[in-house]
Write a protein that holds these residues in place. Structure first.
Motif, short mmCIF file in Angstrom:
data_model
loop_
_atom_site.label_atom_id
_atom_site.label_comp_id
_atom_site.label_asym_id
_atom_site.label_seq_id
_atom_site.Cartn_x
_atom_site.Cartn_y
_atom_site.Cartn_z
N ASP A 146 5.94 16.19 -7.10
CA ASP A 146 5.41 15.23 -6.14
C ASP A 146 3.98 15.64 -5.81
O ASP A 146 3.73 16.68 -5.25
CB ASP A 146 6.28 15.19 -4.88
CG ASP A 146 5.91 14.02 -4.00
OD1 ASP A 146 4.75 13.59 -4.04
OD2 ASP A 146 6.79 13.54 -3.27
N ASN A 147 3.03 14.79 -6.23
CA ASN A 147 1.62 15.17 -6.11
C ASN A 147 0.96 14.56 -4.89
O ASN A 147 -0.15 14.05 -4.99
CB ASN A 147 0.86 14.73 -7.36
CG ASN A 147 1.61 15.07 -8.63
OD1 ASN A 147 1.88 16.22 -8.88
ND2 ASN A 147 1.96 14.06 -9.40
N THR A 183 1.10 4.32 -2.98
CA THR A 183 1.01 5.76 -2.70
C THR A 183 2.17 6.52 -3.33
O THR A 183 1.97 7.52 -4.01
CB THR A 183 1.04 6.01 -1.17
OG1 THR A 183 0.05 5.20 -0.56
CG2 THR A 183 0.78 7.48 -0.86
N ARG A 184 3.37 6.03 -3.12
CA ARG A 184 4.56 6.71 -3.63
C ARG A 184 4.56 6.80 -5.15
O ARG A 184 4.91 7.82 -5.72
CB ARG A 184 5.82 5.97 -3.19
CG ARG A 184 6.56 6.61 -2.04
CD ARG A 184 5.77 6.54 -0.77
NE ARG A 184 6.64 6.67 0.40
CZ ARG A 184 6.24 6.39 1.63
NH1 ARG A 184 5.01 5.97 1.86
NH2 ARG A 184 7.08 6.53 2.64
N GLN A 242 -4.78 -0.82 3.63
CA GLN A 242 -4.81 -0.98 2.17
C GLN A 242 -4.82 0.37 1.46
O GLN A 242 -4.19 0.54 0.42
CB GLN A 242 -6.05 -1.79 1.76
CG GLN A 242 -5.99 -3.24 2.20
CD GLN A 242 -7.21 -4.04 1.76
OE1 GLN A 242 -8.13 -3.53 1.15
NE2 GLN A 242 -7.21 -5.32 2.10
N GLU A 264 1.92 6.53 -7.09
CA GLU A 264 0.81 7.39 -7.48
C GLU A 264 1.19 8.87 -7.36
O GLU A 264 0.80 9.71 -8.17
CB GLU A 264 -0.41 7.08 -6.61
CG GLU A 264 -1.70 7.65 -7.16
CD GLU A 264 -2.87 7.48 -6.20
OE1 GLU A 264 -2.68 7.00 -5.07
OE2 GLU A 264 -3.98 7.87 -6.59
N ASN A 265 1.95 9.19 -6.35
CA ASN A 265 2.40 10.57 -6.14
C ASN A 265 3.55 10.97 -7.05
O ASN A 265 3.99 12.11 -7.03
CB ASN A 265 2.86 10.77 -4.69
CG ASN A 265 1.70 10.73 -3.72
OD1 ASN A 265 0.55 10.80 -4.12
ND2 ASN A 265 2.01 10.60 -2.44
N SER A 308 0.83 -1.21 0.00
CA SER A 308 0.00 0.00 0.00
C SER A 308 0.87 1.26 0.00
O SER A 308 0.53 2.26 -0.61
CB SER A 308 -0.97 -0.01 1.18
OG SER A 308 -0.30 0.15 2.38
N ARG A 309 2.02 1.18 0.67
CA ARG A 309 2.91 2.36 0.68
C ARG A 309 3.53 2.60 -0.69
O ARG A 309 3.65 3.73 -1.14
CB ARG A 309 4.03 2.15 1.69
CG ARG A 309 3.55 2.27 3.10
CD ARG A 309 4.67 2.80 4.01
NE ARG A 309 4.11 3.31 5.23
CZ ARG A 309 4.32 2.76 6.43
NH1 ARG A 309 5.09 1.71 6.55
NH2 ARG A 309 3.75 3.29 7.49
N ASP A 369 -3.62 3.06 2.61
CA ASP A 369 -2.47 3.85 3.07
C ASP A 369 -2.88 5.27 3.46
O ASP A 369 -2.29 6.25 3.00
CB ASP A 369 -1.37 3.89 2.00
CG ASP A 369 -0.05 4.43 2.56
OD1 ASP A 369 0.15 4.33 3.78
OD2 ASP A 369 0.75 4.96 1.77
#
Ligand SMILES: Nc1nc2c(ncn2[C@@H]2O[C@H](COP(=O)(O)OP(=O)(O)OP(=O)(O)O)[C@@H](O)[C@H]2O)c(=O)[nH]1
Ligand SMILES: [Mg+2]
Lengths: 335, 135
Positions: B3-4, A26-27, B55, A29-30, A22-23, B57
């Protein structure tokens, strides 16, 4: 983010650690620094999972269907990743992601991982972002990845187009049975699902779709099947699952389609990278501001600025550059 | 590199009471404050909430509790989070919380307690400040 943090995430994902999974999503996606390198490290362990896109008009029962389908797949011994895409608010940039609401049944199933994703409208678009998340789930070891998007925006449609199999969900009533299909999602369906079959009018929708297909696909042997479901009760989901497996095995024009998909991905990544690099440089140097000012002060026009601003994009320069790159990656051409 | 990052929040309603309004107001309000809000609906068990939080996050879990069972539910959620390596997630609780219980909740690791009627902007500010501190 530090380089060795990425290493930890990548090895965590490969080892099946949910928190790392999940981390990492996120990374990536960012688009945090180092994301591409991390995807490179994962890539060789991907390509095994089947990706299924589920789209259709708002409220058609997509999330309910994803829940039912995931549950059926799990019963058949498959592990499942779910990506549920909802739009970001164009005003605040925030989003209300409510698809999980209908996925309570599978939410604590250890074989199923659900991730909600906002469209964000960022550079490079939703399509690559969702593709990356699907790939991470693939590397994690999921057998099947289900991606839910609302079939209204072009971006959302592009997302499901990259899937191995696309389900287009229609419902009886409210005139959005076959009408919704005309908005450009008709062509992308591998399977049509008529959901809410417990409601009156489902058979008419089935007949409408079959009628439409018989005109469009005249003489072709692989016309997309139409399946009736009632996602809320689970009726028809088993049969949908069978049809899905069949379609995944006998995908249409597989070679041609794989070629196209890789081609599109390369181009999309290149496009994003070019825009990002240019914007980053121009913002730092203030070049863009100066150019805007020049146009506003009538010292220049946007057309001539294009050529002035861009680095050397002549055919010769580009080919020189690419020849060098292909040689290092593929090796010298043996003619 | 751009960085979004976005602040991600899970709004959850554990326990048996069926009053969803407060949770919805907060969910919409936080969306309008620019957060990505995951809403999972009524009657979630602590295990469901912890699993969803990990999940997705999320940076923050907001619990809406009107049933009076806030102490027990918070304790169970904390345990479920720990079992999933999610103990670092910022936890806030809102709803009908007696004054006397606020300190107890904070000792259990709840970062902020908001009684019914707190404006959403105050909650959003609290989240932003606390996440900054943690970073
Ligand atoms: N009668 C009936 N209702 C259904 C069925 N499937 C879903 N619903 C209901 O339809 C409504 C919308 O369901 P969702 O699963 O949230 O639909 P969705 O397409 O994911 O909606 P969005 O993500 O908002 O576009 C809910 O109230 C469901 O309970 C079905 O087979 N029969
Ligand atoms: Mg949905």
């Amino acid at each position: 983010m530090k380089v060795n943090d990425w290493d930890k995430l990548v090895s965590g994902v490969k080892a099946g650690d949910v928190r790392s999974l999940s981390r990492m999503i996120t990374r990536v996606e960012n688009r945090a620094d180092g994301w591409k390198k991390a995807m490179q490290q994962l890539y060789s362990g991907t390509g095994r999972a089947k990706v299924v896109g589920i789209t259709g008009s708002p409220g058609a029962g997509k999330s309910t269907l994803v829940n039912a389908l995931a549950s059926e797949l799990s019963k058949r011994g498959k592990t499942v990743g779910i990506i549920a895409v909802d739009p970001s608010s164009p005003f605040s940039g925030g989003a209300l992601l409510g698809d999980r609401l209908r996925m309570a049944e599978v939410a604590v199933n250890p074989d199923i991982f659900i991730r909600s994703m906002a469209t964000r409208g960022a550079l490079g678009g939703l399509c690559q972002g969702a593709r990356d998340v699907a790939r991470i789930l693939d590397a994690f070891g999921k057998d099947i990845v289900l991606i839910e998007t609302v079939g209204v925006g072009q971006d959302e449609i592009e997302v499901v187009k990259t899937a191995d199999c696309v389900l287009v969900v229609c419902v009886p009533g409210q005139g959005d049975g076959i009408q919704a299909l005309k908005a450009g999602i008709m062509e992308i369906a591998d399977i049509y699902v008529v959901n809410k079959a417990d409601r009156p009018g489902a058979d008419e929708v089935v007949a409408d779709i079959e009628g439409m297909l018989s005109i469009a696909d005249q003489g072709k042997l692989d016309t997309a099947p139409v399946v009736k479901t009632s996602a809320a009760t689970g009726e028809g989901v088993e049969s949908l699952c069978n049809t899905l497996f069949e379609r995944l095995v006998h995908a249409r024009n597989k070679e041609q389609w794989l070629d196209k998909r890789v081609r599109e991905e390369i181009l999309s990544l290149v496009e994003t990278q070019i825009m990002e690099s240019l914007l980053c440089a121009w913002q730092e140097s203030g070049a863009l501001n100066k150019m805007v000012e020049a146009v506003l002060n009538k010292k220049a026009d946007p057309y001539s600025l294009v050529d002035a601003l861009l680095p050397d994009l002549s055919k010769e320069a580009l080919n020189r550059q690419t020849a060098k790159a292909t040689k290092t990656i593929i090796g010298p051409e043996n003619s | 590199m751009t960085d979004n990052a976005k602040i991600r929040v899970l709004i959850a309603k554990p326990g048996l009471d069926g009053h969803e309004r407060g949770a919805r107001v907060i969910a919409y309000g936080l969306r309008d404050a620019g957060f990505e809000v995951i809403y999972t609906g009524l009657r979630q068990t602590p295990a469901q909430i912890a699993s969803a939080a990990v999940q997705e996050d999320v940076d923050v879990i907001g619990l809406s509790i009107l049933s009076g069972a806030h102490l027990a539910l918070t304790k169970q959620l904390k345990e479920q989070l720990a079992a999933r390596k999610g103990e670092d997630i910022l936890l806030i609780v809102g709803g009908i919380i007696p004054e006397n219980d606020i300190d107890t909740l904070k000792q259990m690791g709840v970062a902020g307690v908001f009684t019914a009627g707190t404006p959403v902007s105050q909650v959003a500010d609290f989240i932003r400040q606390n996440l900054q501190k943690a970073a």
